[in-house]
Every structure is written in structure tokens, then in C-alpha cells.
Design a protein around this motif. Structure first.
Motif, mmCIF file in Angstrom:
data_model
loop_
_atom_site.group_PDB
_atom_site.id
_atom_site.type_symbol
_atom_site.label_atom_id
_atom_site.label_comp_id
_atom_site.label_asym_id
_atom_site.label_seq_id
_atom_site.Cartn_x
_atom_site.Cartn_y
_atom_site.Cartn_z
ATOM 1 N N PRO A 237 79.814 -43.815 51.048
ATOM 2 C CA PRO A 237 79.003 -43.644 49.838
ATOM 3 C C PRO A 237 78.279 -42.295 49.849
ATOM 4 O O PRO A 237 77.790 -41.852 50.899
ATOM 5 C CB PRO A 237 78.015 -44.808 49.901
ATOM 6 C CG PRO A 237 78.716 -45.857 50.724
ATOM 7 C CD PRO A 237 79.497 -45.073 51.750
ATOM 8 N N SER A 238 78.225 -41.650 48.704
ATOM 9 C CA SER A 238 77.659 -40.294 48.629
ATOM 10 C C SER A 238 76.251 -40.214 49.204
ATOM 11 O O SER A 238 75.885 -39.229 49.854
ATOM 12 C CB SER A 238 77.655 -39.811 47.178
ATOM 13 O OG SER A 238 78.973 -39.733 46.674
ATOM 14 N N VAL A 239 75.433 -41.256 48.980
ATOM 15 C CA VAL A 239 74.049 -41.218 49.452
ATOM 16 C C VAL A 239 73.963 -41.241 50.975
ATOM 17 O O VAL A 239 72.921 -40.903 51.539
ATOM 18 C CB VAL A 239 73.229 -42.396 48.864
ATOM 19 C CG1 VAL A 239 73.109 -42.262 47.365
ATOM 20 C CG2 VAL A 239 73.847 -43.736 49.245
ATOM 21 N N GLU A 240 75.038 -41.639 51.644
ATOM 22 C CA GLU A 240 75.031 -41.708 53.105
ATOM 23 C C GLU A 240 75.588 -40.449 53.761
ATOM 24 O O GLU A 240 75.553 -40.321 54.992
ATOM 25 C CB GLU A 240 75.830 -42.928 53.570
ATOM 26 C CG GLU A 240 75.236 -44.260 53.129
ATOM 27 C CD GLU A 240 76.043 -45.453 53.606
ATOM 28 O OE1 GLU A 240 76.904 -45.263 54.502
ATOM 29 O OE2 GLU A 240 75.826 -46.567 53.104
ATOM 30 N N MET A 241 76.094 -39.521 52.958
ATOM 31 C CA MET A 241 76.708 -38.332 53.541
ATOM 32 C C MET A 241 75.714 -37.521 54.376
ATOM 33 O O MET A 241 76.061 -36.986 55.428
ATOM 34 C CB MET A 241 77.292 -37.463 52.431
ATOM 35 C CG MET A 241 78.546 -38.036 51.775
ATOM 36 S SD MET A 241 79.947 -38.099 52.917
ATOM 37 C CE MET A 241 80.254 -36.359 53.203
ATOM 38 N N SER A 242 74.470 -37.441 53.915
ATOM 39 C CA SER A 242 73.468 -36.658 54.641
ATOM 40 C C SER A 242 73.028 -37.329 55.929
ATOM 41 O O SER A 242 72.350 -36.713 56.757
ATOM 42 C CB SER A 242 72.248 -36.417 53.742
ATOM 43 O OG SER A 242 71.641 -37.652 53.393
ATOM 44 N N ALA B 133 78.602 -32.005 59.733
ATOM 45 C CA ALA B 133 78.527 -30.541 59.744
ATOM 46 C C ALA B 133 79.870 -29.875 59.992
ATOM 47 O O ALA B 133 79.982 -28.650 59.824
ATOM 48 C CB ALA B 133 77.518 -30.082 60.802
ATOM 49 N N TYR B 134 80.893 -30.654 60.388
ATOM 50 C CA TYR B 134 82.152 -30.026 60.788
ATOM 51 C C TYR B 134 83.391 -30.571 60.070
ATOM 52 O O TYR B 134 84.314 -29.812 59.784
ATOM 53 C CB TYR B 134 82.337 -30.163 62.309
ATOM 54 C CG TYR B 134 81.408 -29.291 63.094
ATOM 55 C CD1 TYR B 134 81.745 -27.978 63.417
ATOM 56 C CD2 TYR B 134 80.163 -29.764 63.499
ATOM 57 C CE1 TYR B 134 80.874 -27.172 64.135
ATOM 58 C CE2 TYR B 134 79.285 -28.957 64.221
ATOM 59 C CZ TYR B 134 79.643 -27.657 64.522
ATOM 60 O OH TYR B 134 78.788 -26.856 65.226
ATOM 61 N N GLU B 135 83.436 -31.869 59.806
ATOM 62 C CA GLU B 135 84.637 -32.429 59.201
ATOM 63 C C GLU B 135 84.588 -32.259 57.682
ATOM 64 O O GLU B 135 83.507 -32.216 57.083
ATOM 65 C CB GLU B 135 84.791 -33.898 59.598
ATOM 66 C CG GLU B 135 84.928 -34.073 61.106
ATOM 67 C CD GLU B 135 85.411 -35.445 61.508
ATOM 68 O OE1 GLU B 135 86.530 -35.836 61.116
ATOM 69 O OE2 GLU B 135 84.672 -36.148 62.221
ATOM 70 N N PRO B 136 85.752 -32.138 57.023
ATOM 71 C CA PRO B 136 85.781 -31.839 55.579
ATOM 72 C C PRO B 136 85.146 -32.952 54.737
ATOM 73 O O PRO B 136 85.586 -34.095 54.786
ATOM 74 C CB PRO B 136 87.272 -31.683 55.285
ATOM 75 C CG PRO B 136 87.979 -32.348 56.420
ATOM 76 C CD PRO B 136 87.100 -32.222 57.609
ATOM 77 N N HIS B 137 84.133 -32.590 53.964
ATOM 78 C CA HIS B 137 83.424 -33.580 53.148
ATOM 79 C C HIS B 137 84.331 -34.207 52.098
ATOM 80 O O HIS B 137 84.135 -35.363 51.715
ATOM 81 C CB HIS B 137 82.202 -32.941 52.489
ATOM 82 C CG HIS B 137 81.047 -32.772 53.412
ATOM 83 N ND1 HIS B 137 79.743 -32.657 52.991
ATOM 84 C CD2 HIS B 137 80.991 -32.712 54.782
ATOM 85 C CE1 HIS B 137 78.942 -32.535 54.032
ATOM 86 N NE2 HIS B 137 79.677 -32.544 55.131
ATOM 87 N N SER B 138 85.317 -33.447 51.642
ATOM 88 C CA SER B 138 86.228 -33.990 50.623
ATOM 89 C C SER B 138 87.038 -35.164 51.155
ATOM 90 O O SER B 138 87.549 -35.973 50.368
ATOM 91 C CB SER B 138 87.180 -32.899 50.132
ATOM 92 O OG SER B 138 87.972 -32.392 51.208
ATOM 93 N N ALA B 139 87.140 -35.269 52.467
ATOM 94 C CA ALA B 139 87.869 -36.390 53.079
ATOM 95 C C ALA B 139 86.948 -37.528 53.493
ATOM 96 O O ALA B 139 87.410 -38.527 54.042
ATOM 97 C CB ALA B 139 88.649 -35.893 54.300
ATOM 98 N N LEU B 140 85.657 -37.397 53.199
ATOM 99 C CA LEU B 140 84.675 -38.397 53.602
ATOM 100 C C LEU B 140 83.967 -39.051 52.423
ATOM 101 O O LEU B 140 83.737 -40.260 52.418
ATOM 102 C CB LEU B 140 83.619 -37.751 54.509
ATOM 103 C CG LEU B 140 84.079 -37.264 55.884
ATOM 104 C CD1 LEU B 140 83.030 -36.336 56.499
ATOM 105 C CD2 LEU B 140 84.323 -38.441 56.812
ATOM 106 N N ASP B 141 83.597 -38.246 51.423
ATOM 107 C CA ASP B 141 82.740 -38.706 50.322
ATOM 108 C C ASP B 141 83.525 -39.555 49.337
ATOM 109 O O ASP B 141 84.386 -39.058 48.620
ATOM 110 C CB ASP B 141 82.124 -37.491 49.618
ATOM 111 C CG ASP B 141 81.014 -37.871 48.655
ATOM 112 O OD1 ASP B 141 80.959 -39.038 48.215
ATOM 113 O OD2 ASP B 141 80.196 -36.990 48.327
ATOM 114 N N GLY B 142 83.183 -40.853 49.297
ATOM 115 C CA GLY B 142 83.888 -41.786 48.428
ATOM 116 C C GLY B 142 83.157 -42.116 47.139
ATOM 117 O O GLY B 142 83.458 -43.136 46.513
ATOM 118 N N GLY B 143 82.203 -41.281 46.735
ATOM 119 C CA GLY B 143 81.487 -41.534 45.489
ATOM 120 C C GLY B 143 80.314 -42.478 45.674
ATOM 121 O O GLY B 143 79.953 -42.837 46.798
ATOM 122 N N PRO B 144 79.675 -42.894 44.569
ATOM 123 C CA PRO B 144 78.418 -43.664 44.642
ATOM 124 C C PRO B 144 78.457 -44.875 45.565
ATOM 125 O O PRO B 144 77.519 -45.114 46.320
ATOM 126 C CB PRO B 144 78.177 -44.070 43.182
ATOM 127 C CG PRO B 144 78.824 -42.989 42.392
ATOM 128 C CD PRO B 144 80.042 -42.595 43.172
#
Length: 305
Positions: A213-218, A226-237
Motif C-alpha cells: 500500500p502506498s502509505v506504507e512505502m515510507s 532506498a534501493y529497490e525500484p519503487h515501481s515494483a513495490l507500490d501497489g496503490g492505496p
């Protein structure tokens, strides 16, 4: 001062564990030094006085410093083992996780493998025999390539929206000897496969899509966020954005009674099951730690059955 194996490990442990509180820092130092020397880890214990060359000492200091800053060990070494296979990885792709092996093992069982993994979908009927498997969001290629390696009767179509990730995946397919049975396609989800004549002919679709979830990315650990591609992690709300987009289209490609296997994070099982198209059966599978890890969808029988 670093002169030999024991002094190198002492310095590495101090910097990683005592100075930077890196989880498993002692193990990281050993893995890094063993790889640098081209030896197994047990060599470090057998030969603690083994001298290091100036070049080895300098390289080890550099790698340990980067690890102390949070860079994943897999990126430092350029390799991560997955399903017993050595995959090349760098910061263009996610580091393959051990928990994802559950998805691969379950798919292999459904393809006619000899024995199911403990806790997986033991009682499900086998997938229809079409000879075609699709891996969506392939990244490093770990899932699709592993399936092709262990199930030699199939061909895999693997997609990813990132051309850079596909470069890594193609490299892995070549070094692991399955380039002739794994084809890569650049584009979003199943879209790049539309020109192919495989609709209704796919046994299994595997998908390890972004589900954080986007709110958990931080809140992710530094070596991930800080290192792995965010586009492969962020699944939206709610982490299910890409799953919602894939589910309606998967049925176009799957054969009757075919399977869609999707990795999830704990807590997403029931919400994802609720998105199943009419007529689909679903099951949530837990990993060895007892956490939700996989949702399995099965398409209905052919209408003339």
C-alpha cells in the motif's frame, strides 16, 4: 587493520552490527567475504589466518561500507539464489524473496510436479495441459525462468512494463539455459500478449505484482525503500491496484479450469478474493510462517461440459 580473514570479519562485524545495527550483519560480512574470495563460507572458519591481498582488502572495505549504508547484499554481489538457481540482480529489479518460492512450487505442482510444498494447494486439480504459462510482472525473471527450468514441457511468456528489468530477465534466461522456452514482452500486464494467438490457451498465469500500500512505502526497511525500484513495490492505496487491473483480463487468456496465482501481503487475501469474476473458485494459501502469501483463482469449466 585488515590483514587476513579474521581481522576482516572482525572489522566488518563492528561496522555493520555495532556501528550501524544492521540485522544479520555478521552473516552479511561472511557472505560478502566468501564471495569476494570465491570460497564457501566454511573456508572462513577453517582458515582464519588466510592473508588478503591489498586489492581484496580494498574491495571488502568498499562492499562493507556500502552494506552499512543499506545497500542489499544481493546487489553488492550481483546475485541471489532462488529455487536453487543463481539469478543475476541489480537495482533495475527487485531482489527475489524466499517467500515467493511458494508461488513457484504451487505452480509446479499444478503443472504435474511430483509433490506439493507443505501447506500449499495440495488438493487442487491439475492445470489444463496447454504447454503455455504466462508470468506477469516478471522483473528479474525469477518466477518464469524457474518454472521453465523445472517444468521442461512448458513455454513461458513473461511480461514487464520496465525495459530495464527485461534486460536483466533476458540475461538470466540465457545464463540459466532456458532462452529457447521463455519469451519476454515489454508492456503493461497482459497487453503486450494481445497480438499472440494464446487467448484461452494458457494453463497458468503467475503474478507477483506490486502490492505494498502506498502509505506504507515510507515505512519500508532502508535496504528495500532506498534501493529497490519503487515501481515494483507500490501497489496503490490498498496495494491491490494492479491486481484489480489484471483479474478481468486474465480470464481472456486462461484455458477453462486454468489458474491465476497472485502473491500478496498478509491481510489482502479476503479483499482480493472478493474481486474474483463470477464463476471463479478461489483459495488463500499461507506461507510456512502461517501468513497469507498466495491467492489462487481457478476459471470455470468450459460451457459445453
Amino acid at each position: 587493520m585488515i590483514t587476513d580473514i579474521k581481522s576482516a570479519l572482525r572489522w566488518g562485524r563492528f561496522l555493520l552490527v555495532e556501528e550501524n545495527n544492521i540485522d544479520f550483519g555478521s552473516l552479511d560480512a561472511e557472505v560478502i567475504l566468501a564471495d569476494l574470495l570465491g570460497r564457501e563460507r566454511n573456508f572462513l572458519y577453517r582458515e582464519p589466518d588466510y592473508p588478503l591481498t591489498p586489492g581484496q582488502r580494498s574491495h571488502f572495505r568498499d562492499l562493507i561500507t556500502r552494506r552499512a549504508q543499506g545497500e542489499p547484499v544481493a546487489y553488492l554481489l550481483g546475485q541471489r539464489e532462488f529455487m536453487g538457481l543463481p539469478f543475476y540482480v541489480d537495482n533495475r529489479v527487485l531482489v527475489p524473496r524466499p517467500e515467493t518460492e511458494l508461488l513457484v512450487e504451487t505452480a509446479l505442482v499444478l503443472l504435474g510436479g511430483p509433490s506439493p510444498p507443505e501447506g500449499s494447494a495440495v488438493n487442487l486439480p491439475p492445470a489444463p495441459v496447454t504447454g503455455t504459462v504466462v508470468d506477469v510482472g516478471t522483473g528479474s525473471g525469477a518466477i518464469g525462468i524457474s518454472l521453465a527450468h523445472y517444468s521442461t514441457q512448458i513455454k513461458v511468456c513473461a511480461t514487464d512494463i520496465s525495459p530495464a528489468a527485461l534486460e536483466v530477465a533476458r540475461h538470466n534466461a540465457a545464463r540459466l539455459g532456458v532462452s529457447d522456452r521463455v519469451a519476454f514482452f515489454s508492456g503493461n500486464l497482459l497487453d503486450p500478449l494481445d497480438p499472440l494467438s494464446i487467448k484461452g490457451k494458457v494453463s497458468i498465469i503467475t503474478a507477483n505484482l506490486p502490492y505494498i500500500p502506498s502509505v506504507e512505502m515510507s515505512q519500508l526497511p532502508k535496504d528495500v525503500g532506498a534501493y529497490e525500484p519503487h515501481s515494483a513495490l507500490d501497489g496503490g492505496p490498498d496495494g491491490l491496484y494492479f491486481c484489480r487491473r489484471l483479474l478481468p483480463r486474465a480470464g481472456e487468456y486462461l484455458a477453462p479450469e486454468g489458474y491465476l496465482l497472485m502473491e500478496i501481503t498478509p491481510g489482502q487475501g479476503q479483499p482480493l478474493q472478493a474481486l474474483a469474476p463470477a464463476g471463479y473458485s478461489t483459495r488463500v494459501v499461507n506461507d510456512l510462517a502461517g501468513r497469507e502469501r498466495l491467492v489462487i483463482f481457478r476459471t470455470p469449466q468450459a460451457k459445453n461440459k
